[in-house]
Scaffold this active site. Structure first.
Site, mmCIF file in Angstrom:
data_model
loop_
_atom_site.group_PDB
_atom_site.id
_atom_site.type_symbol
_atom_site.label_atom_id
_atom_site.label_comp_id
_atom_site.label_asym_id
_atom_site.label_seq_id
_atom_site.Cartn_x
_atom_site.Cartn_y
_atom_site.Cartn_z
ATOM 1 N N ARG A 144 0.908 -1.089 -0.075
ATOM 2 C CA ARG A 144 0.050 0.128 -0.095
ATOM 3 C C ARG A 144 0.905 1.392 -0.187
ATOM 4 N NH1 ARG A 144 -3.145 -1.694 5.286
ATOM 5 N NH2 ARG A 144 -1.491 -2.844 6.132
ATOM 6 N N ARG A 181 -14.234 -7.099 7.251
ATOM 7 C CA ARG A 181 -13.326 -7.773 6.537
ATOM 8 C C ARG A 181 -12.068 -8.536 7.442
ATOM 9 N NH1 ARG A 181 -8.399 -5.495 6.873
ATOM 10 N NH2 ARG A 181 -7.739 -4.123 5.162
ATOM 11 N N SER A 189 -1.294 -10.928 10.483
ATOM 12 C CA SER A 189 -2.223 -10.061 9.820
ATOM 13 C C SER A 189 -1.893 -8.784 9.800
ATOM 14 C CB SER A 189 -3.608 -10.518 10.324
ATOM 15 O OG SER A 189 -4.551 -9.535 9.664
ATOM 16 N N LYS A 223 -9.147 1.163 -1.314
ATOM 17 C CA LYS A 223 -9.438 1.579 -0.118
ATOM 18 C C LYS A 223 -8.618 2.589 0.275
ATOM 19 C CE LYS A 223 -8.938 -0.488 4.022
ATOM 20 N NZ LYS A 223 -9.056 -1.634 5.159
ATOM 21 N N THR A 240 -4.224 -5.029 19.610
ATOM 22 C CA THR A 240 -4.091 -3.491 20.536
ATOM 23 C C THR A 240 -3.692 -2.363 19.523
ATOM 24 O OG1 THR A 240 -1.663 -4.256 20.971
ATOM 25 C CG2 THR A 240 -3.176 -4.999 22.490
ATOM 26 N N ASP A 253 -7.708 -6.178 28.631
ATOM 27 C CA ASP A 253 -7.254 -4.858 27.881
ATOM 28 C C ASP A 253 -6.927 -3.889 28.994
ATOM 29 O OD1 ASP A 253 -8.404 -3.531 25.050
ATOM 30 O OD2 ASP A 253 -7.718 -2.113 26.640
ATOM 31 N N GLU A 271 -3.311 5.890 4.011
ATOM 32 C CA GLU A 271 -2.932 4.995 3.185
ATOM 33 C C GLU A 271 -3.841 4.589 2.111
ATOM 34 O OE1 GLU A 271 -0.448 1.880 6.062
ATOM 35 O OE2 GLU A 271 -2.575 1.436 5.661
ATOM 36 N N ASP A 320 0.701 -3.801 12.574
ATOM 37 C CA ASP A 320 0.461 -3.725 11.004
ATOM 38 C C ASP A 320 0.881 -2.478 10.520
ATOM 39 O OD1 ASP A 320 -1.157 -1.715 12.480
ATOM 40 O OD2 ASP A 320 -3.293 -2.315 11.751
#
Lengths: 343, 343
Positions: free
Chosen positions: B45, B112, B292, B69, B201, B161, B56, B227
């Site tokens: 991206r 998604r 992921s 996106k 997180t 959390d 992004e 990510d």
């Protein structure tokens, strides 16, 4: 809420304000952004090529506002009754990442391309220029003519296109607006006696719209149509004789007329000329070429101009684009608020 | 006309259809596209980083449909009452370059991401898995839980959390839906006895949400939060002991947990597992990690799923995004059609 300018609203705004005035006013935004060029994030656009055309994303940011444009280029579209180029664009707030403004840009791109051409020609063409040849009288042509008149006072046009219907359309649209238009018998006839030559053709090919012999000393060439890999308009010999000015060198080497040249071929970025950091035209005999491909910062300027111009007017609507739960961690609560029972 | 799904319409659609069913149905679209992974245009991206976050653009194309996106990631947004991640997306026709479908994707991205996690876990987790630990109960958490129940039948959740309000929100949202939820006393307590560990997180930091000692043989780790560059959740020692599965290797090496590892660190792309071209889980003792980061093809699948799902429903509106003059070369005529006099 995000402000949205759709096709109907941009057309109503253009009709209300007047295209020539829009183009002239937009140059102020463009020039201000070109003069602070180093402050922008710059990258060649992200292109997705297919056999019939290309779809591109053009992002940039000045650290406060982020903008991008979606634009396609499909030369065979007109044969199917569609536009060659359509576009839309978005502005966003860098600090939050939230989009703030969203607009159609098929029309706005036509405006910004013409305004950029005129801005650059004001810096590079001979001050006594009064006649412009236009090769290609398609979608972009009327906007170019109005921008050059608004900014440089060019009123005499010598036009040519391989499509007689496109010429007739051009004359029909612009003759009532006070232009002195000569329909040429061909490209060579069109450029005879012209001080500025605008080439704006759509073929996705390495075409030779201008040969070397057609270009006389002192001319400024506004080369619009060579704007993607494998798509050029000028004989390479012209580029050897001329001084070539570009928007963003890295992108223009991929997409512009200079894709025909060695990667070391010298060019000058136009923002440096506007800032006085590099020479523009230095003699009346010099041939100058603006190898225009269109860069993201121009779209950024155009979107910001439009955002300001439609503020406190009826020419936008609010759209609900960003989910905004009261508790930012409770998106689920927002999504399911309307559900009586969740199975 | 372009079809547009705004926030109100996606929420009404979700309430009408049910989130768990949406997530389960979406997996069919995702899996079909993962299984034809080599047919897509793929590129990392295009990111615009700023001190507070990142914006992004994520484009892809299968040669027939193009999609992209827009998404931001701003970890400090919740402290200002804003979402960490917001997004919107567009589909377009490759042959004409015209946009066809446009949707909010803040909600759709949550769908998604959860559907992809569950699809991957179905391929990699032990078939007898029944308990999931969830570290991080923010925006994404409820969707993850519903997707794992819908696809794998996971009903027992051990959650933790650092923000007690986020835990309370999670319990409030999901306890009524029949989940068996244990609020743990800390991350180590949460993972005790879990077959699957989901880490989600938001800190933009190289955090250690899971230490090596917390990971027992046979676990599947669904690592969502690592990510972007400089943002990871797992102790590197875990990655050495595990088999690591990714979406698109080139992007994950930049953004995922494996940014901590040598560029040669072996990984398997998940589409190869789904196609049977590469091994997934090979023993009950193996530790599997889904690193992921989210890839453009998942957004493409989600947008196509939504486009089909809202067809012939009231859950979209038509917007006038593409200027469409009768004569495609006469954009000027369209723009000025409403102008009585053009000055």
């Amino acid at each position: 809420m995000v402000r949205f300018v759709d096709v109907g609203n941009i057309n109503r705004w253009a009709a209300d304000t007047g295209v020539e005035r829009i183009l002239t006013d937009m140059v102020e935004y463009l020039e201000r952004d070109f003069r602070r060029w180093p402050t922008f994030d710059k990258a060649p656009r992200v292109a997705s090529h297919s056999p019939l055309g290309v779809i591109e994303l053009m992002p940039t940011s000045d650290g406060v506002t982020y903008g991008f444009k979606y634009v396609n280029g499909h030369p065979s579209n007109p044969s199917r009754g569609l536009q060659t180029v359509t576009a839309f664009g978005v502005l966003a707030d860098v600090q939050s990442g939230y989009p703030t403004f969203w607009s159609e840009m098929t029309v706005l791109t036509a405006f910004r391309t013409a305004a950029t051409s005129a801005m650059v020609a004001r810096a590079l063409a001979r001050p006594d220029a009064h006649t412009m040849a236009m090769i290609g009288t398609g979608t972009q042509s009327e906007f170019q003519a109005l921008a050059f008149r608004g900014l440089l006072g060019i009123n005499r046009l010598r036009v040519w296109d391989t499509d007689p219907d496109a010429i007739a359309k051009f004359v029909r649209n612009l003759a009532p607006l006070g232009f002195e238009i000569v329909v040429a018998t061909g490209a060579t006839d069109a450029v005879t006696g012209a001080d500025i030559i605008t080439t704006c053709t759509a073929d996705k090919a390495n075409a030779t719209v201008l040969t070397d012999a057609m270009v006389t000393p002192g001319v400024h060439i506004n080369a619009i149509g060579g704007d993607c890999p494998g798509k050029t308009e000028l004989d390479a010999d012209i580029l050897h004789r001329a001084d070539v000015f570009v928007e963003f060198t890295a992108q223009t080497r991929i997409e512009g007329e200079i894709q025909q040249m060695h990667p070391d071929f010298p060019v000058t970025e136009i923002w440096q000329v506007l800032l006085g950091e590099a020479a523009g035209r230095t003699s009346a005999q010099q041939i100058t070429v603006f190898d225009s491909v269109g860069f993201a910062i121009e779209d950024f300027s155009a979107l910001r101009f439009l955002q300001d111009a439609v503020d406190r007017t009826p020419f936008y609507t609010d759209i609900d684009l960003v989910a905004d739960p009261d508790d930012p961690k409770d998106l689920f609560g927002l999504v399911t608020a309307g559900a009586p029972v969740l199975v």
